[in-house]
Design an enzyme around this catalytic site. Structure first.
Site, mmCIF file in Angstrom:
data_model
loop_
_atom_site.group_PDB
_atom_site.id
_atom_site.type_symbol
_atom_site.label_atom_id
_atom_site.label_comp_id
_atom_site.label_asym_id
_atom_site.label_seq_id
_atom_site.Cartn_x
_atom_site.Cartn_y
_atom_site.Cartn_z
ATOM 1 N N SER A 124 1.014 -1.301 0.403
ATOM 2 C CA SER A 124 -0.306 -0.154 0.337
ATOM 3 C C SER A 124 0.203 0.846 -0.042
ATOM 4 O O SER A 124 1.717 0.912 -1.193
ATOM 5 C CB SER A 124 -0.918 -0.295 1.299
ATOM 6 O OG SER A 124 -1.048 1.019 1.544
ATOM 7 N N HIS A 125 0.515 2.024 1.621
ATOM 8 C CA HIS A 125 1.439 3.373 1.188
ATOM 9 C C HIS A 125 3.082 3.621 1.949
ATOM 10 O O HIS A 125 3.388 3.812 1.820
ATOM 11 C CB HIS A 125 0.478 4.243 1.860
ATOM 12 C CG HIS A 125 0.509 3.269 3.326
ATOM 13 N ND1 HIS A 125 -0.755 2.710 3.658
ATOM 14 C CD2 HIS A 125 1.101 3.945 4.707
ATOM 15 C CE1 HIS A 125 -0.579 2.153 4.439
ATOM 16 N NE2 HIS A 125 0.162 2.341 5.404
ATOM 17 N N ASP A 300 -2.029 6.584 -3.068
ATOM 18 C CA ASP A 300 -0.630 5.976 -2.249
ATOM 19 C C ASP A 300 -0.289 4.561 -3.565
ATOM 20 O O ASP A 300 -0.703 4.550 -4.857
ATOM 21 C CB ASP A 300 -1.128 5.687 -1.122
ATOM 22 C CG ASP A 300 -2.431 4.098 -0.933
ATOM 23 O OD1 ASP A 300 -3.139 4.459 -2.386
ATOM 24 O OD2 ASP A 300 -2.288 3.422 -0.904
ATOM 25 N N ASP A 302 -0.828 1.711 -4.350
ATOM 26 C CA ASP A 302 -1.245 0.378 -4.664
ATOM 27 C C ASP A 302 -2.861 1.734 -5.160
ATOM 28 O O ASP A 302 -3.971 0.550 -6.146
ATOM 29 C CB ASP A 302 -1.995 -1.207 -3.971
ATOM 30 C CG ASP A 302 -2.832 -0.136 -2.954
ATOM 31 O OD1 ASP A 302 -2.388 0.643 -2.077
ATOM 32 O OD2 ASP A 302 -3.894 -1.041 -1.771
ATOM 33 N N ASP A 304 -6.003 2.780 -3.850
ATOM 34 C CA ASP A 304 -6.593 2.952 -2.907
ATOM 35 C C ASP A 304 -7.424 3.976 -2.262
ATOM 36 O O ASP A 304 -7.976 4.606 -1.404
ATOM 37 C CB ASP A 304 -7.031 1.461 -2.446
ATOM 38 C CG ASP A 304 -5.901 1.033 -1.203
ATOM 39 O OD1 ASP A 304 -5.536 1.369 -1.032
ATOM 40 O OD2 ASP A 304 -6.702 0.439 -1.042
ATOM 41 N N ARG A 305 -6.135 4.580 -1.976
ATOM 42 C CA ARG A 305 -6.195 5.586 -0.623
ATOM 43 C C ARG A 305 -6.167 7.000 -1.977
ATOM 44 O O ARG A 305 -5.445 7.382 -3.118
ATOM 45 C CB ARG A 305 -5.030 5.812 0.132
ATOM 46 C CG ARG A 305 -4.827 4.911 0.657
ATOM 47 C CD ARG A 305 -3.660 5.250 1.517
ATOM 48 N NE ARG A 305 -4.105 4.167 2.227
ATOM 49 C CZ ARG A 305 -3.597 4.270 3.664
ATOM 50 N NH1 ARG A 305 -2.978 5.067 4.633
ATOM 51 N NH2 ARG A 305 -3.688 3.166 4.403
ATOM 52 N N LYS A 400 -11.837 0.189 -1.502
ATOM 53 C CA LYS A 400 -11.358 2.048 -1.227
ATOM 54 C C LYS A 400 -11.384 1.829 -3.006
ATOM 55 O O LYS A 400 -10.221 1.385 -3.257
ATOM 56 C CB LYS A 400 -10.720 2.336 -0.156
ATOM 57 C CG LYS A 400 -9.468 1.912 -0.238
ATOM 58 C CD LYS A 400 -8.653 2.535 1.146
ATOM 59 C CE LYS A 400 -7.876 2.330 1.624
ATOM 60 N NZ LYS A 400 -7.613 1.107 2.470
HETATM 61 C C1 G16 Z 1 -5.774 -0.315 5.437
HETATM 62 C C2 G16 Z 1 -6.647 -1.053 5.729
HETATM 63 C C3 G16 Z 1 -7.873 0.701 5.767
HETATM 64 C C4 G16 Z 1 -7.263 1.027 7.125
HETATM 65 C C5 G16 Z 1 -5.402 1.569 6.686
HETATM 66 C C6 G16 Z 1 -4.821 2.139 8.271
HETATM 67 O O1 G16 Z 1 -5.520 0.443 4.008
HETATM 68 O O2 G16 Z 1 -6.883 -1.725 4.099
HETATM 69 O O3 G16 Z 1 -8.950 -0.261 5.972
HETATM 70 O O4 G16 Z 1 -7.806 2.225 7.278
HETATM 71 O O5 G16 Z 1 -5.231 0.018 5.727
HETATM 72 O O6 G16 Z 1 -4.729 0.517 8.948
HETATM 73 P P1 G16 Z 1 -3.642 1.439 10.154
HETATM 74 O O7 G16 Z 1 -4.141 1.912 11.232
HETATM 75 O O8 G16 Z 1 -3.778 -0.355 10.860
HETATM 76 O O9 G16 Z 1 -2.127 1.248 10.160
HETATM 77 P P2 G16 Z 1 -4.391 0.379 3.141
HETATM 78 O O10 G16 Z 1 -4.744 1.385 2.230
HETATM 79 O O11 G16 Z 1 -3.032 0.780 3.822
HETATM 80 O O12 G16 Z 1 -4.266 -1.133 2.270
#
Ligand code: G16
Length: 582
Positions: A124-125, A300, A302, A304-305, A400
């Site tokens: 992800s990010h 981000d 991937d 999705d953000r 998302k």
């Molecule tokens: C994932 C989840 C999100 C979550 C985020 C942050 O996003 O899909 O629902 O809000 O992690 O999670 P945490 O606060 O546990 O770090 P992504 O974009 O990282 O796949």
């Protein structure tokens, strides 16, 4: 035709293969250990019903980060050995997380086949590169991330695994060109189908939004647009959708070439890491050379953000979802018949609650993790949802969707400006301040303490839980620190009972709820790869429209002081400052 055999490879369990908030995320060097990824993939297949896996179609792709191409080849072989009949791969192994969700739900192959699930290769990010992060997550038949029941099973399998299946004689497949390659295995033909990363996604977006209206907005000389993909996979979609389909200038795209190491950056669309966009939009320390564009957004790794910005103006993700929900009907054709309901994650501000209340919409508060929205959507209870962590989306898929969020904002802007003629453009800032005028404002900030010693973080959380049982003590401390702040009336650990499958998720964040509706929430992140990340969420509601124009750090200063004092943050972590403030 190439013929391959299935072989059994002995292995031993690895510690710590527990999927976090969204899959397994570790350093690349951890994933590169012999058998490490193989174990996790086999543990996933073992957790799925074998009659569903046999003969199925599985998607494998990701955000293109370092080591993705090796991982795609490894997974293709394990899939073939486990009886999968077809593997679908985005060209060059690239597919955004939302595109994968769309492909699972909507794509129909030449033989009428549909995908049973997907391995998404992304952290992800988190940064990428030989010494940075890699990740893998499994998405199920509804297109959403595997639910806890399945991820628990996968984790439990990783602890006992002694062998995995792979192939002998199956070569690496060329994933750089579109087309199908067929091989012959013990169960007959096995195919790898490489296709365009954007085709299905663009088709879906055209059914949701009025592309003509957005095109008109982008062509308006008073409007200007800027999009930063932070060298993640969003660049592929941005070029196709914003430039090719909607006519935005190529020069409006920043960092839209996907790179394995995201150009050495941190592909996290927030005010700290999306530096170039933040500067361009006039929100940096140094003013930009040119007048900032009217609208800016980032994604981000991937895709999705999303982060939404106006000229010199930041839209908090909590406000963004509330504003999209409040404006969806009218601006976005997909919602022309109304919203089924709305939902947010617990730490997200209550801006959406106020909209739901006023518009009499069903409303749900779920734990952090997009997977929790899936059941609500499958049951037809929720159309729009969002999270403070820069995630916004709808029931068009089960992830998302960063590009969707940008198109939603462009749709709202297009709708609000449809009759603007020679008049002044309605800006992002106008839309947000008008929203505050109607619904009030939720001042909101998040402090992240990244890579804290895991034991210290656990101790801090345990201390806070203990503190919750002595509210008079807490209120005494508050009075001593900031007498102007209301008292805490309730303190708990958030627990969620899924209204659809009735499963219960406990310990989802420590909450201190104040008399005036303010909240302090403490959580440990589930997406880091080393140490622990403590997240502190701070929120205060202001209903009086004459008081919604303060700088949020000023409005929240008293609550911040209390949060740091209550949690003994510096004492436990040794940190006097958070790593990131959003
Ligand atoms: C994932 C989840 C999100 C979550 C985020 C942050 O996003 O899909 O629902 O809000 O992690 O999670 P945490 O606060 O546990 O770090 P992504 O974009 O990282 O796949």
């Amino acid at each position: 035709m190439v013929v391959f055999k299935v072989v059994t490879q002995n292995t031993k369990p690895f510690d710590g293969q527990k999927p976090g908030t969204s899959g397994l995320r570790k350093k690349v060097t951890v994933f590169q250990q012999e058998h490490y990824l193989h174990n996790f993939v086999q543990a996933t297949f073992n957790a799925l019903p074998s009659d569903k896996v046999k003969g199925s179609t599985i998607v494998v792709s990701g955000d293109g980060r370092y080591w993705s191409k090796d991982a795609v080849q490894i997974i293709i072989k394990i899939a073939a050995a486990n009886g999968v009949k077809k593997v679908w791969v985005g060209q060059d192994g690239l597919l955004s997380t939302p595109a994968v969700s769309c492909i699972i739900r909507d794509r129909v192959g030449p033989d009428g086949e549909k995908a049973y699930g997907a391995f998404i290769l992304t952290a992800s990010h988190n940064p990428g590169g030989p010494h940075e992060d890699f990740g893998i997550k499994y998405n199920a038949e509804n297109g959403g991330p595997a639910l806890e029941g399945l991820t628990d099973k996968i984790y439990s399998n990783t602890k006992t695994i002694s062998a995995y299946l792979t192939t002998e004689g199956l070569p690496d497949v060329d994933i750089s060109s579109i087309g199908t390659t067929t091989f012959e295995g013990p169960d007959g033909a096995f195919e790898v189908d490489v296709f365009s990363a954007t085709e299905d996604n663009v088709k879906l977006m055209k059914t949701i939004f009025d592309f003509e209206a957005i095109k008109e907005l982008l062509a308006n000389p008073k409007f200007s647009f800027c999009y930063d993909a932070l060298h993640g996979v969003a660049g592929v979609y941005a070029k196709q959708i914003f430039v090719e389909e909607l006519g935005a200038k190529e020069s409006s795209l920043l960092n839209c070439t996907p790179l394995e190491d995201f150009g050495g950056g941190h592909p996290d669309p927030n005010l700290t890491y999306a530096k170039e966009l933040v500067h361009t939009m006039g929100l940096g320390k140094v003013p930009p050379a040119n007048e900032p564009p009217e609208f800016g957004a980032a994604a981000d790794g991937d895709a999705d953000r999303n982060m939404i910005l106006g000229k010199r103006f930041f839209v908090t993700p909590s406000d963004s979802v509330a504003i999209i929900a409040a404006n969806a009907v009218g601006s976005i054709p997909y919602f022309s018949t109304g919203l089924k309901g709305v939902a947010r994650s617990m730490p997200t501000s209550a801006a959406l609650d106020v909209v739901a209340n006023k518009l009499e919409l069903k409303f749900f508060e779920v734990p952090t993790g997009w997977k929790f929205f899936g059941n609500l959507m499958d049951a037809g209870l929720c159309s729009v949802c969002g999270e403070e962590s820069f995630g916004t989306g709808s029931d068009h898929i089960r992830e998302k969707d960063g590009i969707w969020a940008v198109l939603a904002w462009l749709s709202i802007l297009a709708y609000r400006n449809k009759d603007v003629g020679d008049g002044k453009l309605v800006t992002v800032e106008d839309i947000v301040t008008q929203h505050w005028g109607i619904y009030g404002r939720h001042y909101y900030t998040r402090y992240d303490y990244e890579n804290v010693d895991a034991d210290a973080a656990k101790k801090l959380m345990a201390y806070l839980v203990e503190l919750q049982s002595t509210l008079p003590e807490v209120n005494k401390l508050i009075k001593e620190t900031r007498p102007d702040v209301e008292e805490v009336v309730e303190a708990d650990e958030f627990e969620y009972k899924d209204p659809v499958d009735h499963s219960v998720s406990s310990h989802q964040g420590i909450r201190f709820l104040f008399k005036d509706g303010s909240r302090l929430v403490f959580r440990l992140s589930g997406t880091g790869s080393v140490g622990a990340t403590i997240r502190l969420y701070i929120e205060q509601y202001e209903a009086d429209s004459s008081k919604t124009g303060k700088a949020s750090q000023d409005a929240l200063a008293p609550l911040v002081a209390i949060a740091l004092k209550l949690s003994k943050m510096e004492e436990f972590t040794g940190r006097s400052e958070p790593t990131v403030i959003t």
